[in-house]
Scaffold this active site. Structure first.
Site, short mmCIF file in Angstrom:
data_model
loop_
_atom_site.label_atom_id
_atom_site.label_comp_id
_atom_site.label_asym_id
_atom_site.label_seq_id
_atom_site.Cartn_x
_atom_site.Cartn_y
_atom_site.Cartn_z
N SER A 17 -6.82 -16.33 -2.59
CA SER A 17 -7.20 -16.28 -3.62
C SER A 17 -7.17 -17.73 -4.88
O SER A 17 -6.29 -18.59 -4.15
CB SER A 17 -6.11 -15.47 -4.59
N THR A 69 -4.30 -7.90 -9.14
CA THR A 69 -5.38 -7.18 -9.30
C THR A 69 -5.28 -6.31 -7.88
O THR A 69 -4.51 -5.24 -7.58
CB THR A 69 -6.14 -8.36 -7.82
N LYS A 73 -3.94 -2.32 -10.16
CA LYS A 73 -3.75 -3.13 -11.80
C LYS A 73 -3.45 -1.10 -12.59
O LYS A 73 -2.59 -1.66 -13.31
CB LYS A 73 -5.15 -3.30 -12.30
N ASN A 94 -3.18 -6.28 -15.43
CA ASN A 94 -3.27 -7.76 -14.53
C ASN A 94 -2.34 -8.33 -14.35
O ASN A 94 -2.19 -9.96 -13.97
CB ASN A 94 -4.70 -8.01 -14.77
N ASP A 127 -8.07 -9.61 -18.38
CA ASP A 127 -9.54 -9.04 -18.01
C ASP A 127 -10.16 -9.13 -19.35
O ASP A 127 -11.65 -9.27 -19.55
CB ASP A 127 -9.54 -7.93 -16.76
N GLY A 153 -17.18 0.14 -13.50
CA GLY A 153 -15.66 -0.07 -12.44
C GLY A 153 -14.63 -0.40 -13.48
O GLY A 153 -14.42 -0.35 -15.00
N ALA A 155 -13.54 -3.20 -13.36
CA ALA A 155 -13.96 -5.31 -14.03
C ALA A 155 -15.29 -4.36 -15.87
O ALA A 155 -14.77 -5.27 -16.51
CB ALA A 155 -14.92 -6.21 -13.51
#
Ligand code: NAD
Length: 300
Positions: A17, A69, A73, A94, A127, A153, A155
């Site tokens: 990440s 993540t 979540k 998140n 997010d 989904g 996001a």
């Protein structure tokens, strides 16, 4: 001086990440003591269902905040004491803030309830706030009459709420799995008065672009390992703005097609940086320098 921060990132495959470097470089630029460590499920031999316990263990071991993540979540929520309004509405977290000081009278109810010893953990969703900020910063002044969202989904849910909060009047949601688009539209069904949300068939997206001001990709299509575009881009014209949440690579096939068509474009890096900046601010109580964080991000 502010207290030293120890931040963890809970999820699968988080070893690579960019978040640790992004957070630590901003903290270093501000002269903070701030360490950001991946807490990888696979390395720890844990499953997504263990995320609730992991977040409590992390707080007990001195972590002062956590990012969360895929695929944790939702599952992390079982370990939390409270949720922000947006995290509750999305059913997804998140960012977790850790409030070690429970002597605050405002906390007395939670304290008295006595259900969980130790720190108070609150789940939040940057997010959602991040996409909203990214849109405002990266595409200021774009028309928000009708917007098509492709991908319903995790996001997509956060982006949908952010679009409605930003003032979109008509939001059309599509997904290759029509049940997901319908479920998201139903969940968000009654936004503020004067706006509407509806599910549309995925095949209809190019036709719907005719009436749309902008389109957002919230599918994984375009990221490394998922080549292509999430819909037929030949209907894009310079009248449209286009946003992508995919940020590896930044120049997805959709971003390239949109630039070639003369559209205003928001690449996925804007959301990635804005959600990190929002988390940084929640952890530290200090303002992040977003332009500096974006420059760092483009450097990584
Ligand atoms: P998810 O699996 O929860 O949702 C993806 C959705 O896209 C699913 O509903 C799936 O059916 C749908 N889909 C897949 N292919 C499609 C297609 N061709 N057309 C229409 N719908 C399609 O995944 P997610 O967690 O929402 O993540 C999606 C992407 O968003 C990932 O690439 C992730 O890296 C990215 N993301 C970026 C940020 C950021 O800060 N920029 C934040 C979160 C997620």
């Amino acid at each position: 001086a502010s207290r030293p921060q120890l931040i963890g990132l809970i999820g699968a495959n988080v070893a690579g990440s960019l978040s640790p470097l992004l957070h630590e470089r901003e903290a270093a630029a501000q002269g903070l003591r701030y360490a950001y460590r991946p807490l990888d499920l696979d390395e720890l031999g844990l499953t997504p269902e263990d995320a609730g316990q992991l977040v409590r263990d992390a707080a007990r071991l001195g972590y002062t905040g956590l990012n969360v993540t895929h695929p944790c979540k939702q599952t992390v929520i079982s370990g939390l004491d409270a949720l922000s309004d947006d995290a509750r509405a999305l059913g997804a977290v998140n960012t977790v803030t850790v409030d070690a000081d429970r002597s605050d009278p405002a906390d007395s109810a939670a304290h008295d309830a006595g259900t969980r010893p130790g720190a108070r953990l609150t789940g939040r969703n940057t997010d959602h706030s991040g996409f909203r900020a990214a849109l405002a910063e990266g595409l200021p002044g774009v028309p928000l009459g009708t917007v098509v969202l492709v991908g319903a989904g995790g996001a997509g849910s956060a982006v949908a709420r952010a679009l409605l909060d930003s003032g979109v009047r008509e939001l059309l949601v599509a997904d290759v799995d029509p049940a997901r688009a319908a479920a998201l539209a139903a969940r968000l069904g009654e936004p503020r008065s004067g706006s509407r949300i509806a599910a549309v068939a995925h095949e209809e997206v190019p036709a719907r672009l005719g009436e749309a001001d902008g389109v957002v990709n919230a599918t994984p299509i375009g990221m490394v390992g998922h080549p292509g575009t999430p819909f037929d881009t030949s209907a894009l014209t310079r009248r449209h703005w286009v946003a992508d949440v995919v940020y590896r690579p930044l120049a997805t096939q959709l971003v390239k097609a949109a630039l070639a068509a003369g559209c205003r474009v928001l690449d996925g890096g804007w959301m990635a940086v804005a959600q990190a900046a929002d988390s940084f601010e929640l952890f530290t109580g200090l303002a992040a320098d977003r332009a500096r964080m974006r420059a760092h991000f483009l450097d990584l």
